[in-house]
Design a protein around this motif. Structure first.
Motif, PDB file in Angstrom:
ATOM      1  N   LEU A 145      47.888  20.947  -4.815  1.00  0.00           N
ATOM      2  CA  LEU A 145      49.209  21.504  -4.525  1.00  0.00           C
ATOM      3  C   LEU A 145      50.319  20.512  -4.870  1.00  0.00           C
ATOM      4  CD1 LEU A 145      50.610  24.026  -3.110  1.00  0.00           C
ATOM      5  CD2 LEU A 145      50.796  22.537  -1.129  1.00  0.00           C
ATOM      6  N   GLY A 146      50.178  19.280  -4.413  1.00  0.00           N
ATOM      7  CA  GLY A 146      51.198  18.275  -4.694  1.00  0.00           C
ATOM      8  C   GLY A 146      51.357  18.013  -6.181  1.00  0.00           C
ATOM      9  N   GLY A 147      50.246  17.987  -6.893  1.00  0.00           N
ATOM     10  CA  GLY A 147      50.306  17.781  -8.338  1.00  0.00           C
ATOM     11  C   GLY A 147      50.989  18.926  -9.059  1.00  0.00           C
ATOM     12  N   MET A 148      50.799  20.147  -8.558  1.00  0.00           N
ATOM     13  CA  MET A 148      51.442  21.314  -9.166  1.00  0.00           C
ATOM     14  C   MET A 148      52.964  21.190  -9.096  1.00  0.00           C
ATOM     15  SD  MET A 148      51.282  25.296  -7.926  1.00  0.00           S
ATOM     16  CE  MET A 148      52.361  24.933  -6.525  1.00  0.00           C
ATOM     17  N   ASP A 175      54.741  18.378  -8.822  1.00  0.00           N
ATOM     18  CA  ASP A 175      55.180  17.293  -9.705  1.00  0.00           C
ATOM     19  C   ASP A 175      55.106  17.693 -11.171  1.00  0.00           C
ATOM     20  OD1 ASP A 175      55.724  15.626  -7.610  1.00  0.00           O
ATOM     21  OD2 ASP A 175      53.874  14.446  -7.776  1.00  0.00           O
ATOM     22  N   GLU A 176      54.113  18.498 -11.508  1.00  0.00           N
ATOM     23  CA  GLU A 176      53.908  18.873 -12.909  1.00  0.00           C
ATOM     24  C   GLU A 176      54.989  19.813 -13.419  1.00  0.00           C
ATOM     25  OE1 GLU A 176      50.615  21.293 -15.596  1.00  0.00           O
ATOM     26  OE2 GLU A 176      50.026  20.399 -13.696  1.00  0.00           O
ATOM     27  N   ASP A 177      55.419  20.758 -12.592  1.00  0.00           N
ATOM     28  CA  ASP A 177      56.411  21.733 -13.063  1.00  0.00           C
ATOM     29  C   ASP A 177      57.384  22.090 -11.950  1.00  0.00           C
ATOM     30  OD1 ASP A 177      57.820  23.552 -14.520  1.00  0.00           O
ATOM     31  OD2 ASP A 177      56.080  24.677 -15.226  1.00  0.00           O
ATOM     32  N   PRO A 178      58.244  21.147 -11.567  1.00  0.00           N
ATOM     33  CA  PRO A 178      59.179  21.426 -10.475  1.00  0.00           C
ATOM     34  C   PRO A 178      60.157  22.547 -10.790  1.00  0.00           C
ATOM     35  CG  PRO A 178      59.735  19.363 -11.575  1.00  0.00           C
ATOM     36  CD  PRO A 178      58.404  19.788 -12.099  1.00  0.00           C
ATOM     37  N   ASP A 179      60.524  22.700 -12.072  1.00  0.00           N
ATOM     38  CA  ASP A 179      61.485  23.750 -12.424  1.00  0.00           C
ATOM     39  C   ASP A 179      60.943  25.142 -12.129  1.00  0.00           C
ATOM     40  OD1 ASP A 179      63.356  21.937 -13.231  1.00  0.00           O
ATOM     41  OD2 ASP A 179      62.905  22.092 -15.366  1.00  0.00           O
TER      42      ASP A 179
END
Length: 210
Positions: A98-101, A103-107
């Motif tokens: 979840l945290g990586g998701m 960071d990967e695509d905050p927009d």
């Protein structure tokens, strides 16, 4: 400087980040994430994608069509990167990534929160937004049912999903991915206890006449 002011035989350079429909929709998501849905214009998308204003008009025809397709695009992209539907079998694997998701695509995450607020003012957006969230709710319910090895009611699945959504929003705004991970550890511990309780409290259907 205008094109006419450039040396003969040269053109003003245009940076192309992508001119296909998908690239333009990605640009639309970024525009909304930064400036809200009201900032979504042909010109803003063209500048973000590094293409001409006319190309965006050619692909979408109207601003409403651009908005509708951007919402659908976000819907598909969100399901592709969802940290819920991972096939987790144990509580310790729930919402892994979840945290990586975030960071990967905050927009993409910011776009969805903008939609939630805008849908209160624009009811026409609600059907698409509802479809997106119904898919999320069902995925959370299915994952929990598999992990807990029992049917999961709407209240529990919504409670867990609300916790995840809150963590996404807070990480999006404040950063602090480590806090997200700490909270997920606590959530998984609670799910382990629920799973253990369900196993140990299976009702005894043996008839005892005494």
């Amino acid at each position: 400087m205008s094109d006419d002011a450039l040396p003969a035989g040269t053109r003003k350079p245009v940076t192309h980040y992508g001119s296909g429909r998908g690239a333009l929709l990605d640009a639309a998501v970024r525009v909304v994430a930064r400036g809200g849905l009201r900032g979504l214009t042909y010109r803003a998308v063209a500048e973000e994608a590094g293409v001409t204003h006319g190309l965006v008009v050619h692909h979408f025809g109207s601003r409403d069509a651009l908005i509708e397709e951007a919402v659908d695009h976000a819907f598909r992209s969100s399901l592709d990167v969802s940290s819920l539907d991972t096939g987790a079998e144990r509580p310790g694997e729930f919402a892994e990534g979840l945290g990586g998701m975030v960071d990967e695509d905050p927009d993409l995450q910011a776009f969805q929160y903008e939609l939630l607020l805008e849908a209160r003012r624009r009811p026409d957006l609600m059907p698409r937004l509802r479809a997106l969230y119904d898919a999320y709710f069902e995925t959370a319910r299915r994952d929990l049912a598999r992990i807990l090895a029992r049917p999961v009611d709407r209240g529990l699945s919504r409670l867990v999903f609300a916790a995840l959504e809150g963590l996404v929003l807070h990480q999006l705004v404040f950063g602090e991915r480590e806090v997200t991970e700490e909270a997920l550890t606590e959530l998984r511990t609670l799910l382990e206890r629920l799973a253990d309780t369900g196993t140990r409290t299976t009702p005894d259907t043996t008839f005892d006449p005494d």
